[in-house]
Motif scaffolding. Structure first.
Motif, short mmCIF file in Angstrom:
data_model
loop_
_atom_site.label_atom_id
_atom_site.label_comp_id
_atom_site.label_asym_id
_atom_site.label_seq_id
_atom_site.Cartn_x
_atom_site.Cartn_y
_atom_site.Cartn_z
N ASP A 50 26.13 -20.01 18.97
CA ASP A 50 26.59 -18.62 19.06
C ASP A 50 27.70 -18.47 20.10
N VAL A 51 27.55 -19.16 21.22
CA VAL A 51 28.60 -19.12 22.25
C VAL A 51 29.90 -19.68 21.69
N TRP A 52 29.81 -20.78 20.97
CA TRP A 52 31.01 -21.37 20.39
C TRP A 52 31.68 -20.39 19.42
N LEU A 53 30.89 -19.69 18.62
CA LEU A 53 31.46 -18.71 17.69
C LEU A 53 32.15 -17.57 18.43
N ARG A 54 31.64 -17.19 19.60
CA ARG A 54 32.29 -16.15 20.41
C ARG A 54 33.66 -16.61 20.91
N TYR A 55 33.78 -17.90 21.17
CA TYR A 55 35.09 -18.47 21.53
C TYR A 55 35.98 -18.58 20.30
N ALA A 56 35.41 -19.05 19.20
CA ALA A 56 36.20 -19.42 18.02
C ALA A 56 36.89 -18.25 17.34
N ASP A 57 36.41 -17.03 17.56
CA ASP A 57 37.02 -15.86 16.95
C ASP A 57 37.65 -15.00 18.05
N PRO A 58 38.96 -15.10 18.23
CA PRO A 58 39.63 -14.36 19.31
C PRO A 58 39.43 -12.85 19.26
N HIS A 69 34.68 -27.76 22.50
CA HIS A 69 35.64 -27.87 23.61
C HIS A 69 37.01 -27.40 23.13
N TRP A 70 37.70 -26.62 23.97
CA TRP A 70 39.06 -26.21 23.63
C TRP A 70 39.89 -26.03 24.89
N VAL A 71 41.20 -26.19 24.72
CA VAL A 71 42.15 -26.13 25.83
C VAL A 71 43.32 -25.26 25.40
N TRP A 72 43.77 -24.42 26.32
CA TRP A 72 44.94 -23.58 26.04
C TRP A 72 45.79 -23.43 27.27
N ARG A 73 47.04 -23.06 27.04
CA ARG A 73 47.98 -22.77 28.12
C ARG A 73 48.31 -21.28 28.05
N VAL A 74 48.30 -20.65 29.23
CA VAL A 74 48.51 -19.21 29.33
C VAL A 74 49.62 -18.96 30.33
N ALA A 75 50.48 -18.00 30.01
CA ALA A 75 51.58 -17.63 30.92
C ALA A 75 51.59 -16.12 31.11
N VAL A 76 51.67 -15.72 32.37
CA VAL A 76 51.85 -14.32 32.74
C VAL A 76 53.08 -14.31 33.62
N GLY A 77 54.21 -13.87 33.05
CA GLY A 77 55.46 -13.96 33.79
C GLY A 77 55.72 -15.41 34.16
N ARG A 109 34.39 -25.52 27.72
CA ARG A 109 33.39 -26.38 27.08
C ARG A 109 32.08 -25.61 26.99
N VAL A 110 31.38 -25.75 25.87
CA VAL A 110 30.05 -25.19 25.70
C VAL A 110 29.06 -26.35 25.68
N LEU A 111 27.96 -26.18 26.39
CA LEU A 111 26.95 -27.23 26.50
C LEU A 111 25.58 -26.69 26.10
N ARG A 112 24.80 -27.55 25.46
CA ARG A 112 23.41 -27.20 25.15
C ARG A 112 22.58 -27.48 26.40
N ARG A 113 21.66 -26.60 26.70
CA ARG A 113 20.74 -26.83 27.81
C ARG A 113 19.39 -26.24 27.43
N PRO A 114 18.31 -26.68 28.08
CA PRO A 114 16.99 -26.13 27.75
C PRO A 114 16.98 -24.61 27.89
N GLY A 115 16.53 -23.94 26.86
CA GLY A 115 16.43 -22.49 26.90
C GLY A 115 17.72 -21.75 26.60
N GLY A 116 18.77 -22.47 26.19
CA GLY A 116 20.02 -21.78 25.87
C GLY A 116 21.23 -22.66 25.97
N SER A 117 22.21 -22.17 26.74
CA SER A 117 23.50 -22.87 26.79
C SER A 117 24.12 -22.72 28.16
N ALA A 118 25.19 -23.45 28.35
CA ALA A 118 26.03 -23.32 29.54
C ALA A 118 27.46 -23.41 29.07
N THR A 119 28.34 -22.84 29.83
CA THR A 119 29.75 -22.98 29.55
C THR A 119 30.45 -23.40 30.83
N GLU A 120 31.47 -24.20 30.67
CA GLU A 120 32.23 -24.69 31.81
C GLU A 120 33.70 -24.39 31.58
#
Length: 125
Positions: free
Chosen positions: A13-21, A70-78, A87-98
């Motif tokens: 579910d976390v990955w899907l939240r990332y995958a759809d901008p 896992h995904w990587v992007w470049r962002v520019a503000v001025g 990165r999304v990781l599986r962990r006991p009881g849910g997930s983690a993101t880094e």
């Protein structure tokens, strides 16, 4: 800068939240809108993220690995340039993101608190 958050949301579910901008404003309160040239996160995708303060950041997605969440992007503000690796990781009881962010120290300091808040909302079940 490296940030991490853990929560009860399933990693798929976390990955899907990332995958759809279009869903980014739902978990990232500093984002008002995302205008992208594709509906799903993919390498080469580009667009703009509009903040709640009206500041627009342009972005290009560098890479996406659906199998490894896992995904990587470049962002520019001025003149400020950031490279963000998620990165999304599986962990006991849910997930983690880094998140690893590369860029000027002043920009990282300003971005740290809103990013921590958003990541916590991302993995919340």
């Amino acid at each position: 800068m490296r940030l991490r958050a853990a929560g009860r949301a399933e990693p798929e579910d976390v990955w899907l939240r990332y995958a759809d901008p279009r869903r980014w404003p739902g978990w990232s309160p500093q984002i008002r809108a995302v205008h992208a040239d594709r509906e799903r996160l993919s390498a080469g995708m580009s667009g703009e993220v509009v903040s709640v303060f009206g500041v627009t950041a342009v972005f290009v997605v560098e890479s996406v690995d659906d199998a490894r969440w896992h995904w990587v992007w470049r962002v520019a503000v001025g003149p400020v340039r950031l490279r963000l690796s998620h990165r999304v990781l599986r962990r006991p009881g849910g997930s983690a993101t880094e998140l690893v962010v590369e860029g000027p120290a002043v920009a990282l300091a300003a971005y740290a608190a809103p990013a921590r808040w958003a990541l916590g909302r991302l993995v919340r079940g």
